[in-house]
Every structure is written in structure tokens, then in C-alpha cells.
Write a protein that holds these residues in place. Structure first.
Motif, short mmCIF file in Angstrom:
data_model
loop_
_atom_site.label_atom_id
_atom_site.label_comp_id
_atom_site.label_asym_id
_atom_site.label_seq_id
_atom_site.Cartn_x
_atom_site.Cartn_y
_atom_site.Cartn_z
N GLU A 13 0.83 -1.20 0.00
CA GLU A 13 0.00 0.00 0.00
C GLU A 13 0.86 1.26 0.00
O GLU A 13 0.58 2.22 -0.73
CB GLU A 13 -0.92 0.01 1.22
CG GLU A 13 -1.80 1.24 1.31
CD GLU A 13 -2.71 1.23 2.53
OE1 GLU A 13 -3.18 2.33 2.91
OE2 GLU A 13 -2.95 0.15 3.09
N THR A 14 1.92 1.25 0.81
CA THR A 14 2.81 2.41 0.85
C THR A 14 3.56 2.58 -0.45
O THR A 14 3.79 3.71 -0.91
CB THR A 14 3.79 2.28 2.02
OG1 THR A 14 3.06 2.21 3.26
CG2 THR A 14 4.74 3.48 2.09
N ARG A 68 1.32 4.32 -2.59
CA ARG A 68 1.20 5.70 -2.12
C ARG A 68 2.39 6.54 -2.59
O ARG A 68 2.23 7.71 -2.96
CB ARG A 68 1.11 5.73 -0.59
CG ARG A 68 0.70 7.09 -0.03
CD ARG A 68 0.63 7.04 1.50
NE ARG A 68 -0.37 6.09 1.95
CZ ARG A 68 -1.66 6.38 2.07
NH1 ARG A 68 -2.10 7.58 1.76
NH2 ARG A 68 -2.51 5.47 2.51
N TRP A 80 -5.25 -0.11 -4.66
CA TRP A 80 -4.96 1.07 -5.47
C TRP A 80 -6.19 1.97 -5.60
O TRP A 80 -6.09 3.20 -5.47
CB TRP A 80 -4.46 0.63 -6.84
CG TRP A 80 -4.31 1.75 -7.82
CD1 TRP A 80 -4.97 1.92 -9.00
CD2 TRP A 80 -3.44 2.88 -7.69
NE1 TRP A 80 -4.57 3.08 -9.61
CE2 TRP A 80 -3.64 3.69 -8.84
CE3 TRP A 80 -2.52 3.29 -6.72
CZ2 TRP A 80 -2.95 4.89 -9.03
CZ3 TRP A 80 -1.83 4.48 -6.91
CH2 TRP A 80 -2.04 5.26 -8.06
N LEU A 101 -6.77 4.06 -2.48
CA LEU A 101 -5.84 5.18 -2.39
C LEU A 101 -6.23 6.31 -3.34
O LEU A 101 -6.12 7.49 -3.00
CB LEU A 101 -4.42 4.70 -2.71
CG LEU A 101 -3.73 3.85 -1.65
CD1 LEU A 101 -2.41 3.32 -2.19
CD2 LEU A 101 -3.50 4.65 -0.38
N GLU A 158 -9.19 8.20 -1.82
CA GLU A 158 -8.71 9.06 -0.74
C GLU A 158 -8.06 10.33 -1.30
O GLU A 158 -8.32 11.45 -0.82
CB GLU A 158 -7.71 8.30 0.12
CG GLU A 158 -7.01 9.15 1.17
CD GLU A 158 -5.78 8.46 1.73
OE1 GLU A 158 -4.65 8.94 1.49
OE2 GLU A 158 -5.94 7.43 2.41
#
Length: 319
Positions: free
Chosen positions: A50-51, A54, A249, A252, A255
Motif C-alpha cells: 500500500e505504501t 502511495r 490502489w 488510495l 482518498e
């Protein structure tokens, strides 16, 4: 997806222009990664999947985000390079029907040309896929589904998959470049060094007296509006990776879209660009429109000798 990529931290290399490694390290920490060794134009980090996504979406300073799959020493000859590449289980990473390209950097006594190095890496990937009974991947140097990264320095090989695909500094908005263009992440680095993010939160204005195609102002507006620099980019390298997780994805992206929508409304800073070239101003306006922040920047057709930025600032404040 294997548990290795779903639950464990990934070994990443995040590259950047030379000289801004320290700035990048601070950004990586803010985005949730754990920095390790710093090299010239890059930092090794540990991060979740996830990071890693990001970083691709939010990093304003990075060029590329690479998942490291192999580190090998004593690699000098083509045979040694081929052997180091072949041991990687490429069939787990490259899905059937996907195309690839190899970006090879570095050299040795026996490997003196990047094209030869790239060809050797490609041969190793094909051999590994054949041994696994997988479909042979095709090469597409212009628009591949996946980009493989290979760096050879002092007989040490670093091999991985480029999650960014095209360099992250190419946000997609700068189709009109103008004269003496400034790369987007270098513009962002100048702004970070100047403390613009804190200044924007305080509502300070920003004036570029020689704005050209508007890169500096657009990057400043993206920061002031809390908009991810690559929010409007449609494709990344991880889209062609067999371990890609679309649900992560998409969350993210949602967001980032919500933050940008709120940020554009709350932006308190006024940004002004001046240039005496009609072509430059036209390019700047078109680029700002593509970036999604045209309302945040005011452009003026005025040369530096006749510039009265204070008067423009007060006039806009009154309006």
C-alpha cells in the motif's frame, strides 16, 4: 497474491534527481516508508505494498519506485549476468501476454554497452520463464506492460521491477513545455527547500516573474491544494505486475480525490505568473488546466522590466 507481497514489507529502491536525496528521505518518511541506505540519486526503503502505491501516487520528488527482486555480487561477464537473472522466479511476476522492457544502467569490464546488458537481462528472463513452463514475454521498448530495472556497479547487480513505469516526474499535465523547461520534481524540490508547504498553509502568495510554461506555479498549486501530483495519471508500472492489487490502489485513489476536492476549496494562497511571451502564457494556462488547478493561478502577460508584482497582488486582493 503470495503472502510475501500481501503481508510483508517490500524491499524498494526509490530514485530521484541527484542532490535532493535528503529532501526525498523526509518525504518518504511522511508517506509511511522506512528509509535505509542512501545512494547517489536514490534511497533504499522498506514499505508495504500500500505504501509503495502511495509513493507512486504522492511522491513529488521521486523518479521511480522499484521492487528489488535480486542482489548479486561478482557479476562481470554476460554469463554471470545471465545466471543472476535466471534464478529469479519471473513467472510469478510476469503474467501471460504481458510485454516488457529492460532499463539497464551501468557497465563492467565485459559488459560495456547498456543495450547489450539489457538484451542479456531479457534473455535471462525468457530462459527463466521457459524453465517454468510459462509463456514467453514479448519486448515492447515504447509502451511495455512492465519495466524491469537492472543496475550494475562495481560487479554488484541490483535487479527489480519498476512500479512507476514512466518516470514519476512526468505528471501528464506538461504537454506544452515552452523554453528551458524545468522538470516537475525539480520544481517541487525548489518549493520544498523554500518551505512552500508551510507557507501555503499560512496563506502566503507566490509570484513567478518568469513563469514560462508554468511548471513551478503548477507544482506549488498542487501542494497548496493537497492534490497528489500523479492523481490524473492513468497508468503505472504496477498495473502490469502479476502481484498488483487493484482494490488497494482504487482506495488510495478515492482518498486522494477526496483530499484534492477539499484542498482546492480550502486553498488560501494566491499564485501569480508573469511572462511577456504569449506562447509561454498559452502553454502555462493549458498545462494548469490539465493539472486540474487553473482557478488557483492568475497569469499576466508582462515582462520583467515592467513588472510591479506588489500592485498586481494588491489589485487581486481588492477584487
Amino acid at each position: 497474491m503470495t503472502e510475501q507481497y500481501q503481508n510483508e514489507a517490500l524491499d524498494l529502491l526509490v530514485t530521484c534527481p541527484k542532490g535532493i536525496e535528503q529532501l526525498l528521505e523526509g518525504e518518504l518518511i511522511q508517506l509511511g516508508a522506512t528509509p535505509g541506505k542512501t545512494t547517489v540519486a536514490g534511497i533504499y526503503v522498506s514499505a508495504s505494498l500500500e505504501t509503495a502505491y502511495r509513493l507512486c501516487l504522492w511522491s513529488r520528488l521521486a523518479n521511480r519506485v522499484i521492487v528489488i527482486l535480486q542482489r548479486a555480487s561478482m557479476v562481470d561477464t554476460a554469463a554471470q549476468l545471465l545466471s543472476a537473472v535466471t534464478v529469479v522466479p519471473w513467472a510469478e511476476h510476469i503474467a501471460a501476454g504481458k510485454t516488457l522492457a529492460v532499463d539497464f544502467h551501468g557497465r563492467s569490464e565485459h559488459i560495456r554497452h547498456t543495450r547489450f546488458g539489457a538484451q542479456t537481462v531479457k534473455d535471462g528472463v525468457v530462459d527463466a520463464m521457459a524453465l517454468a513452463g510459462a509463456e514467453r514475454p514479448q519486448v515492447d521498448t515504447k509502451s511495455p506492460d512492465m519495466r524491469l530495472y537492472a543496475h550494475l556497479h562495481r560487479s554488484n547487480l541490483t535487479l527489480g521491477i519498476d512500479l512507476s513505469g514512466e518516470s514519476l516526474h512526468r505528471r501528464g499535465y506538461r504537454l506544452d513545455v515552452g523554453h528551458a523547461p524545468l522538470k516537475e520534481n525539480l520544481a517541487a524540490a525548489l518549493l520544498v527547500r523554500a518551505g512552500w508547504q508551510a507557507r501555503a498553509k499560512a496563506g502566503e502568495p507566490l509570484i513567478d516573474p518568469l513563469c514560462g510554461a508554468g511548471t513551478l506555479l503548477i507544482e506549488a498549486a498542487l501542494m497548496a491544494a493537497d492534490q497528489a501530483p500523479n492523481l490524473n495519471r492513468r497508468r503505472f508500472g504496477f498495473h502490469g505486475w502479476a502481484h498488483h492489487q487493484q482494490a488497494i490502489w482504487e482506495e488510495l485513489q478515492r482518498e486522494a480525490q477526496a483530499r484534492a476536492s477539499i484542498g482546492r476549496k480550502r486553498c488560501k494562497s494566491a499564485l501569480f505568473g508573469f511572462d511577456q511571451s504569449p506562447a509561454a502564457l498559452s502553454a502555462a494556462k493549458a498545462n494548469a488546466m490539465r493539472a486540474g488547478i487553473p482557478a488557483l493561478i492568475t497569469f499576466h502577460g508582462q515582462g520583467l522590466p515592467s513588472l510591479n508584482a506588489r500592485k498586481v497582488w494588491h489589485r487581486n486582493q481588492v477584487c
